[in-house]
Design a protein around this motif. Structure first.
Motif, PDB file in Angstrom:
ATOM      1  N   GLY A   1       0.824  -1.205   0.000  1.00  0.00           N
ATOM      2  CA  GLY A   1       0.000   0.000   0.000  1.00  0.00           C
ATOM      3  C   GLY A   1       0.857   1.254   0.000  1.00  0.00           C
ATOM      4  N   PHE A   2       1.985   1.201   0.696  1.00  0.00           N
ATOM      5  CA  PHE A   2       2.906   2.340   0.748  1.00  0.00           C
ATOM      6  C   PHE A   2       3.470   2.641  -0.637  1.00  0.00           C
ATOM      7  CE2 PHE A   2       7.300   3.921   1.398  1.00  0.00           C
ATOM      8  CZ  PHE A   2       7.016   5.124   2.018  1.00  0.00           C
ATOM      9  N   LEU A   3       3.744   1.612  -1.415  1.00  0.00           N
ATOM     10  CA  LEU A   3       4.252   1.816  -2.773  1.00  0.00           C
ATOM     11  C   LEU A   3       3.222   2.546  -3.636  1.00  0.00           C
ATOM     12  CD1 LEU A   3       6.060  -1.580  -3.533  1.00  0.00           C
ATOM     13  CD2 LEU A   3       7.088   0.618  -2.901  1.00  0.00           C
ATOM     14  N   VAL A   4       1.950   2.228  -3.439  1.00  0.00           N
ATOM     15  CA  VAL A   4       0.886   2.938  -4.165  1.00  0.00           C
ATOM     16  C   VAL A   4       0.858   4.402  -3.730  1.00  0.00           C
ATOM     17  CG1 VAL A   4      -1.603   3.089  -4.584  1.00  0.00           C
ATOM     18  CG2 VAL A   4      -0.488   0.845  -4.439  1.00  0.00           C
ATOM     19  N   SER A   5       0.995   4.646  -2.424  1.00  0.00           N
ATOM     20  CA  SER A   5       1.035   6.020  -1.913  1.00  0.00           C
ATOM     21  C   SER A   5       2.190   6.793  -2.530  1.00  0.00           C
ATOM     22  CB  SER A   5       1.172   6.021  -0.384  1.00  0.00           C
ATOM     23  OG  SER A   5       0.053   5.420   0.237  1.00  0.00           O
ATOM     24  N   MET A   6       3.350   6.137  -2.644  1.00  0.00           N
ATOM     25  CA  MET A   6       4.520   6.795  -3.210  1.00  0.00           C
ATOM     26  C   MET A   6       4.367   7.052  -4.711  1.00  0.00           C
ATOM     27  SD  MET A   6       6.435   7.589  -0.763  1.00  0.00           S
ATOM     28  CE  MET A   6       4.829   7.906   0.033  1.00  0.00           C
ATOM     29  N   GLN A   7       3.601   6.201  -5.389  1.00  0.00           N
ATOM     30  CA  GLN A   7       3.315   6.449  -6.801  1.00  0.00           C
ATOM     31  C   GLN A   7       2.467   7.705  -6.954  1.00  0.00           C
ATOM     32  OE1 GLN A   7       1.521   2.782  -8.108  1.00  0.00           O
ATOM     33  NE2 GLN A   7       3.464   1.871  -8.701  1.00  0.00           N
ATOM     34  N   ILE A   8       1.466   7.837  -6.091  1.00  0.00           N
ATOM     35  CA  ILE A   8       0.635   9.047  -6.105  1.00  0.00           C
ATOM     36  C   ILE A   8       1.506  10.268  -5.831  1.00  0.00           C
ATOM     37  CG2 ILE A   8      -1.282  10.266  -4.991  1.00  0.00           C
ATOM     38  CD1 ILE A   8      -2.446   7.489  -4.297  1.00  0.00           C
ATOM     39  N   PHE A   9       2.379  10.157  -4.847  1.00  0.00           N
ATOM     40  CA  PHE A   9       3.297  11.235  -4.476  1.00  0.00           C
ATOM     41  C   PHE A   9       4.185  11.625  -5.651  1.00  0.00           C
ATOM     42  CE2 PHE A   9       7.617  12.265  -2.975  1.00  0.00           C
ATOM     43  CZ  PHE A   9       7.361  13.395  -2.204  1.00  0.00           C
ATOM     44  N   ALA A  10       4.796  10.640  -6.295  1.00  0.00           N
ATOM     45  CA  ALA A  10       5.732  10.911  -7.385  1.00  0.00           C
ATOM     46  C   ALA A  10       5.029  11.510  -8.600  1.00  0.00           C
ATOM     47  CB  ALA A  10       6.458   9.619  -7.783  1.00  0.00           C
ATOM     48  N   PHE A  11       3.908  10.922  -9.013  1.00  0.00           N
ATOM     49  CA  PHE A  11       3.190  11.435 -10.174  1.00  0.00           C
ATOM     50  C   PHE A  11       2.669  12.848  -9.925  1.00  0.00           C
ATOM     51  CE2 PHE A  11       2.596   6.880 -11.527  1.00  0.00           C
ATOM     52  CZ  PHE A  11       3.245   7.016 -12.752  1.00  0.00           C
ATOM     53  N   THR A  12       2.263  13.130  -8.695  1.00  0.00           N
ATOM     54  CA  THR A  12       1.782  14.470  -8.372  1.00  0.00           C
ATOM     55  C   THR A  12       2.901  15.495  -8.524  1.00  0.00           C
ATOM     56  OG1 THR A  12       0.146  13.595  -6.816  1.00  0.00           O
ATOM     57  CG2 THR A  12       0.707  15.921  -6.605  1.00  0.00           C
ATOM     58  N   LEU A  13       4.066  15.194  -7.992  1.00  0.00           N
ATOM     59  CA  LEU A  13       5.192  16.128  -8.120  1.00  0.00           C
ATOM     60  C   LEU A  13       5.596  16.302  -9.580  1.00  0.00           C
ATOM     61  CD1 LEU A  13       7.591  15.329  -5.127  1.00  0.00           C
ATOM     62  CD2 LEU A  13       5.950  17.197  -5.370  1.00  0.00           C
ATOM     63  N   ILE A  14       5.669  15.198 -10.323  1.00  0.00           N
ATOM     64  CA  ILE A  14       6.068  15.265 -11.732  1.00  0.00           C
ATOM     65  C   ILE A  14       5.104  16.149 -12.536  1.00  0.00           C
ATOM     66  CG2 ILE A  14       6.278  13.918 -13.860  1.00  0.00           C
ATOM     67  CD1 ILE A  14       7.312  11.592 -12.092  1.00  0.00           C
ATOM     68  N   GLY A  15       3.812  16.072 -12.200  1.00  0.00           N
ATOM     69  CA  GLY A  15       2.828  16.865 -12.928  1.00  0.00           C
ATOM     70  C   GLY A  15       2.620  18.260 -12.380  1.00  0.00           C
ATOM     71  N   ALA A  16       2.583  18.392 -11.044  1.00  0.00           N
ATOM     72  CA  ALA A  16       2.209  19.661 -10.429  1.00  0.00           C
ATOM     73  C   ALA A  16       3.333  20.689 -10.419  1.00  0.00           C
ATOM     74  CB  ALA A  16       1.715  19.421  -8.999  1.00  0.00           C
ATOM     75  N   VAL A  17       4.584  20.246 -10.295  1.00  0.00           N
ATOM     76  CA  VAL A  17       5.695  21.207 -10.230  1.00  0.00           C
ATOM     77  C   VAL A  17       5.801  22.023 -11.529  1.00  0.00           C
ATOM     78  CG1 VAL A  17       8.212  21.414 -10.111  1.00  0.00           C
ATOM     79  CG2 VAL A  17       7.002  19.988  -8.459  1.00  0.00           C
ATOM     80  N   PRO A  18       5.858  21.395 -12.712  1.00  0.00           N
ATOM     81  CA  PRO A  18       5.895  22.210 -13.939  1.00  0.00           C
ATOM     82  C   PRO A  18       4.580  22.920 -14.238  1.00  0.00           C
ATOM     83  CG  PRO A  18       5.830  19.870 -14.484  1.00  0.00           C
ATOM     84  CD  PRO A  18       6.035  19.962 -13.005  1.00  0.00           C
ATOM     85  N   LEU A  19       3.441  22.261 -13.948  1.00  0.00           N
ATOM     86  CA  LEU A  19       2.156  22.906 -14.193  1.00  0.00           C
ATOM     87  C   LEU A  19       2.013  24.144 -13.325  1.00  0.00           C
ATOM     88  CD1 LEU A  19      -0.608  22.971 -15.547  1.00  0.00           C
ATOM     89  CD2 LEU A  19      -1.446  21.416 -13.775  1.00  0.00           C
ATOM     90  N   GLY A  20       2.526  24.084 -12.107  1.00  0.00           N
ATOM     91  CA  GLY A  20       2.470  25.238 -11.217  1.00  0.00           C
ATOM     92  C   GLY A  20       3.193  26.443 -11.786  1.00  0.00           C
ATOM     93  N   ILE A  21       4.302  26.200 -12.490  1.00  0.00           N
ATOM     94  CA  ILE A  21       5.039  27.301 -13.118  1.00  0.00           C
ATOM     95  C   ILE A  21       4.185  27.970 -14.187  1.00  0.00           C
ATOM     96  CG2 ILE A  21       7.053  27.882 -14.523  1.00  0.00           C
ATOM     97  CD1 ILE A  21       8.523  25.568 -13.166  1.00  0.00           C
TER      98      ILE A  21
END
Length: 217
Positions: free
Chosen positions: A13-33
Motif C-alpha cells: 500500500g505504501f508503494l501505491v502512496s509513493m506512486q501518487i506522491f511521485a506522479f503528483t510532483l512530476i505533474g504539479a511542479v511544472p504545471l504550477g510554473i
C-alpha cells in the motif's frame, strides 16, 4: 495474521502512496510554473480565469475534487467508469490541486525579486531569458524552498485521501487490517511509514537549503 504478513501488505500500500506522491510532483511542479505565469499575465481575462482556478482548488477539499473528477465522466458525458478510472481521477485531482498551491508559492517568489535586479541585468546586456535563468531563478528557488518543503510533506500525508474513491493505498490497507484483525497495530505501522518517509524528505530539503545558502562559512 503475523507481523511479517501485515508489513508486506502495508508496504504494498505504501508503494501505491509513493506512486501518487511521485506522479503528483512530476505533474504539479511544472504545471504550477505555467499557472503562476498565467496568474501574472498582463492579459486581464487570463489573469482572472487563473485566479478563479486557484481560488477553487485552494478553497474546496481535495477529497471533493477527487469525487468530482471521478464521477464527472459518467454523469456529464455518460462514459462508463472502469477500475483504472479511480487511479486516473486520483492523479489528476492531486496534480491540479497541488499545481494551484505551487503556483502561488512560485508567484510570491518571483514577485519578491526587486525590480532593480532586472534593470541591472539589462544594463549588463543580459537577455530576459538569461536574467531569469541566471539571476532570478536561483534566488526564487532559495526563497520558496521552505514553503515548497511544507507542501511536499503535506502531500505525503494527503495521499491517504485516495482511499475515499477506493484506491488501495497504505491508509486504506491499514483500515482494512484494523477491521479484520481488531488491532491498532496496522495504524501504528502505517504512521511509522509516513513519519520515516517525511523524515527523509526533511533531510533532503535541509541539504538543499544548505546547498543554496549563499552566506555559509
Amino acid at each position: 495474521m503475523d507481523i511479517a504478513t501485515m508489513l508486506q501488505m502495508l508496504f504494498e500500500g505504501f508503494l501505491v502512496s509513493m506512486q501518487i506522491f511521485a506522479f503528483t510532483l512530476i505533474g504539479a511542479v511544472p504545471l504550477g510554473i505555467v499557472v503562476a505565469l498565467l496568474r501574472m499575465s498582463r492579459v486581464a481575462p487570463v489573469r482572472w480565469i487563473t485566479r478563479l482556478y486557484i481560488s477553487i482548488m485552494r478553497g474546496t477539499p481535495l477529497m471533493l475534487q477527487m469525487f468530482a473528477i471521478y464521477f464527472a465522466p459518467y454523469y456529464v458525458f455518460g462514459i462508463q467508469l472502469t477500475t483504472d478510472s479511480k487511479w486516473y481521477a486520483t492523479i489528476v485531482a492531486f496534480i491540479v490541486n497541488y499545481a494551484a498551491y505551487f503556483a502561488e508559492i512560485y508567484r510570491s517568489g518571483i514577485q519578491s525579486i526587486s525590480r532593480g535586479q532586472y534593470e541591472a541585468a539589462e544594463v549588463l546586456g543580459y537577455s530576459r531569458v538569461q536574467t531569469f535563468v541566471h539571476i532570478v531563478l536561483p534566488q526564487v528557488v532559495k526563497r520558496i524552498l521552505p514553503a515548497m518543503g511544507n507542501e511536499v510533506i503535506t502531500l505525503v500525508k494527503d495521499t491517504s485521501l485516495a482511499f475515499s474513491i477506493g484506491v488501495a493505498e497504505m491508509f486504506s490497507t491499514a483500515r482494512a487490517l484494523v477491521a479484520s484483525q481488531v488491532s491498532m497495530v496496522p495504524f501504528a505501522i502505517a504512521a511509522a511509514f509516513y513519519w520515516v518517509f517525511n523524515f527523509l524528505v526533511e533531510m533532503v530539503l535541509g541539504l538543499l537549503e544548505k546547498r543554496l545558502d549563499y552566506y555559509h562559512d
